[in-house]
Design an enzyme around this catalytic site. Structure first.
Site, mmCIF file in Angstrom:
data_model
loop_
_atom_site.group_PDB
_atom_site.id
_atom_site.type_symbol
_atom_site.label_atom_id
_atom_site.label_comp_id
_atom_site.label_asym_id
_atom_site.label_seq_id
_atom_site.Cartn_x
_atom_site.Cartn_y
_atom_site.Cartn_z
ATOM 1 N N ARG A 96 32.937 38.881 40.394
ATOM 2 C CA ARG A 96 32.330 39.127 41.696
ATOM 3 C C ARG A 96 30.943 38.485 41.799
ATOM 4 N NH1 ARG A 96 30.552 44.850 44.693
ATOM 5 N NH2 ARG A 96 29.574 43.797 46.468
ATOM 6 N N ARG A 143 41.399 39.043 43.274
ATOM 7 C CA ARG A 143 41.580 39.659 41.959
ATOM 8 C C ARG A 143 42.592 40.780 42.171
ATOM 9 N NH1 ARG A 143 37.903 39.770 37.530
ATOM 10 N NH2 ARG A 143 38.192 41.535 36.112
ATOM 11 N N HIS A 170 44.239 34.324 34.056
ATOM 12 C CA HIS A 170 42.821 34.389 34.437
ATOM 13 C C HIS A 170 42.242 32.975 34.310
ATOM 14 C CE1 HIS A 170 39.065 35.975 35.427
ATOM 15 N NE2 HIS A 170 38.850 36.808 34.435
ATOM 16 N N GLN A 173 38.344 32.120 34.220
ATOM 17 C CA GLN A 173 37.672 32.481 32.973
ATOM 18 C C GLN A 173 37.789 31.351 31.951
ATOM 19 O OE1 GLN A 173 35.774 35.243 31.779
ATOM 20 N NE2 GLN A 173 35.480 33.713 30.178
ATOM 21 N N ASN A 201 46.659 38.134 29.835
ATOM 22 C CA ASN A 201 46.517 37.086 30.851
ATOM 23 C C ASN A 201 45.540 35.987 30.443
ATOM 24 O OD1 ASN A 201 44.342 38.833 31.015
ATOM 25 N ND2 ASN A 201 44.544 39.239 33.206
ATOM 26 N N ASP A 265 39.572 39.393 23.241
ATOM 27 C CA ASP A 265 39.381 40.004 24.555
ATOM 28 C C ASP A 265 39.648 41.499 24.387
ATOM 29 O OD1 ASP A 265 39.018 40.367 27.269
ATOM 30 O OD2 ASP A 265 41.021 39.685 27.824
ATOM 31 N N THR A 266 39.516 42.231 25.467
ATOM 32 C CA THR A 266 39.775 43.653 25.397
ATOM 33 C C THR A 266 41.205 43.927 24.928
ATOM 34 O OG1 THR A 266 39.777 45.718 26.660
ATOM 35 C CG2 THR A 266 40.473 43.738 27.826
ATOM 36 N N SER A 269 43.438 46.623 28.724
ATOM 37 C CA SER A 269 43.082 46.120 30.047
ATOM 38 C C SER A 269 43.176 47.229 31.084
ATOM 39 C CB SER A 269 44.016 44.972 30.435
ATOM 40 O OG SER A 269 43.885 43.891 29.536
ATOM 41 N N CYS A 305 35.368 37.200 26.803
ATOM 42 C CA CYS A 305 35.114 37.109 28.243
ATOM 43 C C CYS A 305 34.382 38.333 28.795
ATOM 44 C CB CYS A 305 36.409 36.863 29.002
ATOM 45 S SG CYS A 305 37.584 38.223 28.987
ATOM 46 N N LEU A 306 34.232 39.386 28.012
ATOM 47 C CA LEU A 306 33.477 40.581 28.383
ATOM 48 C C LEU A 306 34.210 41.380 29.486
ATOM 49 C CD1 LEU A 306 29.845 39.125 28.464
ATOM 50 C CD2 LEU A 306 31.097 40.074 26.514
ATOM 51 N N PRO A 307 34.012 42.680 29.574
ATOM 52 C CA PRO A 307 33.181 43.507 28.710
ATOM 53 C C PRO A 307 33.811 43.692 27.335
ATOM 54 C CG PRO A 307 34.364 44.890 30.248
ATOM 55 C CD PRO A 307 34.656 43.478 30.654
ATOM 56 N N ARG A 332 30.611 31.184 34.035
ATOM 57 C CA ARG A 332 31.540 31.650 35.056
ATOM 58 C C ARG A 332 31.042 31.240 36.446
ATOM 59 N NH1 ARG A 332 34.916 35.892 34.540
ATOM 60 N NH2 ARG A 332 35.488 35.205 36.630
#
Length: 356
Positions: A96, A143, A170, A173, A201, A265-266, A269, A305-307, A332
Site C-alpha cells: 500500500r 491485493r 506476488h 515483490q 505465492n 518468507d512467512t 500467511s 519480503c517482510l513482515p 518495492r
C-alpha cells in the site's frame, strides 16, 4: 448493418481490443534509450506472461526512476492527471505505502479501497466493479484472496490491472527482490537463489521468472507444503530452456550449499492462522541461521519480503551485513513505480541499460 458497425467500433470495444493487443547501480548517463519493449496497456498478473526482456525492461525503468528521482532530485510528473484504484482485500504495509506514495510522486492520484469499501464480488459483482472503475480511473492494483478474482477483474476491465498479491503469486515483490540483487551484485545472470520455507505465492513468482535471468534455484520445503504442481512443471521447462539448475529437497543445508542468496518468507500467511501450530512444527528445522550461511557461497546475502517472524530467520542473520531486507523493502516503491509508468505511459529510460 450500420448499427452493428458502430457497435463494433464503440469506445468500449476499441479500448478492449487495444488493451489485449498491447497486453545506486553504476549507470552511464545519456540520451533516452531506444527499446523494442512496449508494455503500455498490459496487465501484470503473473511474471509468467512476461518475457525475459520485458522483465528486464521493468527493472531498467525501476533503476532509472530511482536514480533520477532519489539521487538526482528530479521531478517527474509522468502520471500527472491519472488516477489509480487500489483494492485491498488483505491488509498491507509495503504494497500500500509503496503504491500510494509512488503514484503520488509521479503526479497521479491513488484511491484506496478496502474490503469494507468495495465488497469485491459481494455487494457488486466483479464484472460491474471492473467496468465502473474503468470509467473513473486509469489503472487498478488489487491485493486479493483468490487469483481467479484478479483474472476476472482483468478480463472485464478496460484499463491495466496489477496483481498486488494473490494466493497464487506476488510478482511485484519479486521485481523488488531482483532490483535489490542487481544493485548488490551488478548482475543477476549466474546467481544461485536458495528458497527455504513454504511453497507459497512468493516462491511461485520466483519459480516463474528466475531462470529467465539465468539464475539457478535451490528449494528446500517440508513434505506436504510444496508449490503448485503446474508452477513446478513450468519452472522445470524454464530451467531446460534457459540452461539453469532447479534443485528441490527437504534439507535446508543441501539447498543452501553454494547459494548466493538465501530467501525465506512467512510460514503462516494471512488466512492460514488455524494451521499455525501444525505449520510451526513442520517448519521447525527451516529457520535461516548463520549455521546455514556457512555452507552458502562466499558473500552470500539474505532476502525476506517482510513482515518477518524470528522463527523464520534469527536476529543474527536478519540484522547482519548480509541482510538486504530494508533495501529490498524500499525497492518495492521504485519497482511498482516502474510498473505503473510502463503500463500507463510511453516513457523511455534515460540511463544506459544495465547488464543483467
Amino acid at each position: 448493418m450500420l448499427f452493428n458497425f458502430r457497435s463494433l467500433f464503440s469506445t468500449r470495444n476499441v479500448n478492449k481490443i487495444s488493451k489485449h493487443l498491447v497486453q545506486r547501480i553504476r549507470y552511464r548517463h545519456g540520451p533516452p534509450s531506444e527499446t523494442p519493449v512496449q508494455l503500455k496497456g498490459r496487465d501484470l498478473l503473473t511474471l509468467q506472461n512476461f518475457s525475459a526482456e520485458e522483465i528486464k525492461y521493468l527493472l531498467w525503468v525501476s533503476a532509472d526512476l530511482k536514480e533520477r528521482i532519489k539521487h538526482r532530485g528530479e521531478y517527474l510528473p509522468l502520471l500527472q492527471g491519472k488516477s489509480l484504484a487500489t483494492i485491498f482485500e488483505k491488509r498491507s504495509t509495503r504494497t500500500r505505502l509503496s503504491t500510494e506514495t509512488g503514484f503520488a510522486l509521479l503526479g497521479g492520484h491513488p484511491c484506496f479501497l478496502t474490503a469494507e469499501d468495495i465488497h469485491l464480488g459481494i455487494n457488486e459483482n466483479i464484472t460491474d466493479t471492473a467496468r465502473v472503475l474503468s470509467t473513473m480511473t486509469d489503472a487498478i492494483l488489487a491485493r486479493v484472496c483468490k487469483h481467479h478474482d484478479l483474472e476476472l477483474l482483468a478480463k472485464e476491465a478496460l484499463i491495466p490491472v496489477i496483481n498486488g498479491l494473490s494466493d497464487s503469486e506476488h510478482p511485484i515483490q519479486i521485481l523488488a527482490d531482483y532490483l535489490t540483487l542487481q544493485e548488490h551484485y551488478g548482475s543477476l545472470n549466474g546467481l544461485t537463489l536458495c528458497w527455504i520455507g513454504d511453497g507459497n505465492n512468493v516462491l511461485n513468482s520466483i519459480m516463474l521468472s528466475a531462470a529467465k535471468f539465468g539464475m539457478n534455484l535451490h528449494i528446500a520445503i517440508p513434505k506436504g507444503f510444496e508449490p503448485d504442481t503446474m508452477v513446478t512443471k513450468t519452472a522445470e521447462e524454464y530451467s531446460i530452456k534457459y540452461c539453469t539448475r532447479l534443485f528441490r529437497t527437504t534439507n535446508p543445508l543441501e539447498a543452501a550449499r553454494g547459494a548466493n542468496v538465501l530467501i525465506t518468507d512467512t510460514w503462516i500467511s494471512m488466512g492460514q492462522e488455524e494451521e499455525k501450530q501444525a505449520r510451526l512444527k513442520a517448519f521447525q528445522d527451516y529457520q535461516i541461521t548463520m549455521q546455514i550461511g556457512k555452507v552458502a557461497a562466499p558473500g552470500w546475502t539474505f532476502l525476506h519480503c517482510l513482515p518477518r517472524k524470528p522463527q523464520e530467520v534469527d536476529d543474527e542473520v536478519f540484522y547482519s551485513p548480509q541482510s538486504l531486507v530494508f533495501q529490498e523493502a524500499e525497492n518495492r516503491k521504485w519497482t511498482i513505480m516502474a510498473v505503473m509508468v510502463s503500463l500507463l505511459s510511453d516513457y523511455s529510460p534515460q540511463m544506459q541499460k544495465p547488464t543483467f
